[in-house]
Design a protein around this motif. Structure first.
Motif, short mmCIF file in Angstrom:
data_model
loop_
_atom_site.label_atom_id
_atom_site.label_comp_id
_atom_site.label_asym_id
_atom_site.label_seq_id
_atom_site.Cartn_x
_atom_site.Cartn_y
_atom_site.Cartn_z
N ARG A 62 0.99 -1.30 -0.06
CA ARG A 62 -0.07 -0.14 -0.03
C ARG A 62 0.84 1.34 0.10
O ARG A 62 0.70 2.10 -0.71
CB ARG A 62 -0.86 -0.04 1.24
CG ARG A 62 -1.94 -1.33 1.23
CD ARG A 62 -2.83 -0.77 2.18
NE ARG A 62 -2.49 -0.76 3.66
CZ ARG A 62 -2.29 -2.12 4.25
NH1 ARG A 62 -2.86 -3.26 4.00
NH2 ARG A 62 -1.77 -2.14 5.65
N PHE A 63 2.00 1.24 0.65
CA PHE A 63 2.71 2.38 0.89
C PHE A 63 3.26 2.49 -0.57
O PHE A 63 3.52 3.74 -0.94
CB PHE A 63 3.90 2.10 1.75
CG PHE A 63 4.82 3.05 2.03
CD1 PHE A 63 4.94 4.23 2.83
CD2 PHE A 63 6.19 2.93 1.18
CE1 PHE A 63 6.02 5.22 2.96
CE2 PHE A 63 7.21 4.05 1.47
CZ PHE A 63 6.98 5.08 2.47
N ALA A 64 3.89 1.60 -1.34
CA ALA A 64 4.62 1.84 -2.47
C ALA A 64 3.41 2.52 -3.65
O ALA A 64 3.76 3.20 -4.23
CB ALA A 64 4.94 0.79 -2.87
N GLU A 65 2.24 1.52 -3.58
CA GLU A 65 1.05 2.06 -4.44
C GLU A 65 0.86 3.62 -4.24
O GLU A 65 0.29 4.25 -5.26
CB GLU A 65 0.19 1.13 -4.38
CG GLU A 65 0.36 -0.29 -5.00
CD GLU A 65 -0.72 -1.05 -4.54
OE1 GLU A 65 -1.62 -1.04 -3.97
OE2 GLU A 65 -0.74 -2.28 -5.17
N ALA A 66 0.92 4.13 -3.19
CA ALA A 66 0.62 5.55 -2.89
C ALA A 66 1.64 6.42 -3.05
O ALA A 66 1.60 7.51 -2.72
CB ALA A 66 0.22 5.40 -1.19
N GLY A 67 2.67 6.12 -3.40
CA GLY A 67 3.94 6.94 -4.11
C GLY A 67 4.92 7.14 -2.65
O GLY A 67 5.56 8.19 -2.76
N GLY A 68 5.06 6.53 -1.64
CA GLY A 68 5.68 6.32 -0.59
C GLY A 68 7.14 6.48 -0.90
O GLY A 68 7.93 7.22 -0.29
#
Length: 479
Positions: free
Chosen positions: A31-37
């Motif tokens: 989720r963090f990666a998909e949100a552009g983290g």
């Protein structure tokens, strides 16, 4: 393997709770990666160098606890054995001057560390496997005073149901051994290169890094001897893979089960696939419940640190707390000299940058099976290996490096903004080593023959040449 823990014995509940947290953090990472983290788009280089503490007879000197206390440098830390240490450096952004800075940093750290060693009547050495190491040196009395290492040894043996570790390496000679612990891993020391990459390009750089393993290792082998046996040109590879084997491995068809592995395929879309594979394929070794912020993925990172892919993805955080993703290229041995190692770094950074910009999925049209086969061929035979390269066409490693890989590395370093003068200083070392055929491994074998098999004398000659700072292709043989 360096993160310390606070326990050495674990219950079934510990394993279950750790697995639950690991599952949650793996889902959170996606989720963090998909949100552009992962927003950092820079390319940043770094390295770790594992080294040996020796006495003046060239034998292992198990004094790292006293040595590190005297040195008092947070960037120099213990390794598995009491006669090994690890030197780290501050990361440097890729661009003009990066290789000069890397060489200056490593020379300065090495000089300071060597000075402290000399003050303890010891000497520091960089070599993939110490030729003078004895079987009796690799015992639990020489394990470093960290709970992590005690727990790691216990858990590997527990997952093997108490069965001894079996070492079987066939080279010019044949070495077989049974071990009651993981201490043979301490005989393998490396020069690990890091490259932070933008998250949306990471899969391409991971796949390209896999392809660099064979030419990089063929030109950099430095570990041909163990217990007086002439084995592979880079004996570190089979020794490391076998020394922490947890069992259940059924041969080359299932390489992903091994704790030290080249992997089972290229990444298809995202490095998140590897973290998912971690939880699905690899039993937890160190189920320590951590109180760190879950947003920093502490259990995921601890678990990932006990899976030793030859190319390993790492998640880190900068001083401001921003997350980044980097690749750890683990195939290179320690040594022979600072200049040789920085030249190897130049070869890697340039080649991976050029390959990753060609094709994200399979640069050069090279299949994963060929890439994997190349790696083991290079480890066995060094520059005498035969490698598949463009579209799977096989050619001698020397030809592949000189005619294809070095020109690509030059292009990649230029694309990173390095000057021709800086590029030539380091890639010329790799070229000269490749043309002469005198790698660290070949020098050791030739010098051993020249001194009639006198391993301590050969090691003394190695250290004298190392002190000179001259790259290994310039070292004399037979003096």
């Amino acid at each position: 393997m360096g993160q310390e823990i606070n326990l050495t014995h674990f219950s079934d509940a510990d394993f279950q709770q750790f697995h639950d947290r690991l599952s949650g953090e793996t889902a959170s990472l996606r989720r963090f990666a998909e949100a552009g983290g992962f927003s950092d788009t820079r390319f940043i280089a770094g390295f770790e160098l594992e080294a040996w503490l020796l006495d003046h007879a060239g034998l292992p000197n198990p004094v790292n606890e006293t040595y590190l206390r005297t040195l008092n440098d947070p960037l120099v830390v213990p390794e598995l054995s009491r006669f090994n240490v690890e030197l780290n450096a501050a990361p440097i952004e890729m661009g003009a001057g990066v290789l000069y800075a890397m060489e200056a940093s490593l020379n300065a750290t090495w000089g300071r560390c060597q000075q402290v060693a000399h003050g303890m009547d010891a000497v520091l050495a960089m070599i993939g496997i110490l030729p003078t190491i004895r079987d009796s040196d690799l015992c639990l009395k020489n394990i470093s005073a960290m709970k992590r290492y005690d727990a790691l040894n216990a858990q590997v043996l527990q997952q093997r149901n108490g069965k001894p570790i079996h070492i079987d390496i066939q080279g010019q000679d044949h070495l077989q051994s049974r071990r009651p612990d993981v201490m043979l891993e301490a005989a393998t020391t490396s020069f690990q290169l890091h490259l932070q990459v933008p998250f949306d390009q990471a899969s391409g750089y991971f796949n390209a890094t896999l392809q660099t393993c064979a030419p990089l290792l063929a030109a950099g082998v430095n570990s041909p001897l163990l217990f007086g046996h002439r084995l592979w040109q880079e004996t570190r590879v089979p020794l490391f893979e076998q020394s922490v084997e947890v069992g259940g491995y059924q041969g080359l068809a299932e390489p992903s089960i091994r704790r030290v592995t080249f992997g089972r395929d290229y990444v298809a879309d995202s490095l998140l696939e590897l973290f998912q594979e971690n939880i699905e394929q690899y039993p937890v070794l160190l189920p320590v419940l951590l109180e760190d912020d879950p947003a920093r993925f502490p259990h995921l990172r601890l678990h990932n640190g006990a899976i030793w892919r030859w190319v390993r993805p790492l998640i880190g955080f900068d001083a401001e707390g921003h997350a980044h993703l980097r690749l750890e290229q683990r195939v290179l041995p320690s040594g022979p000299t600072v200049l040789d190692m920085v030249a190897n770094a130049a070869f890697y950074y340039g080649l991976v940058h050029a390959l990753a910009r060609q094709d994200e999925r399979a640069p050069n049209g090279l299949s994963f099976s060929d890439t994997r086969r190349n790696f083991y061929a290079a480890a066995r035979h060094g520059l005498d290996a035969e490698l598949a390269w463009q579209d799977g066409i096989r050619q001698p490693a020397r030809e592949c490096i000189l005619e294809t890989c070095l020109p690509l590395a030059h292009q990649g370093l230029q694309a990173f903004g390095l000057s021709g003068i800086e590029i030539d200083r380091y890639l010329d070392v790799v070229e000269a080593r490749t043309r002469s055929g005198q790698t660290g491994a070949q020098w050791q074998l030739h010098q051993l023959e020249a001194v009639n098999g006198d391993v301590p004398r050969m090691m003394n000659d190695y250290l004298e040449n190392q002190r000179s700072g001259a790259p290994v292709h310039e070292w004399p043989v037979g003096c």
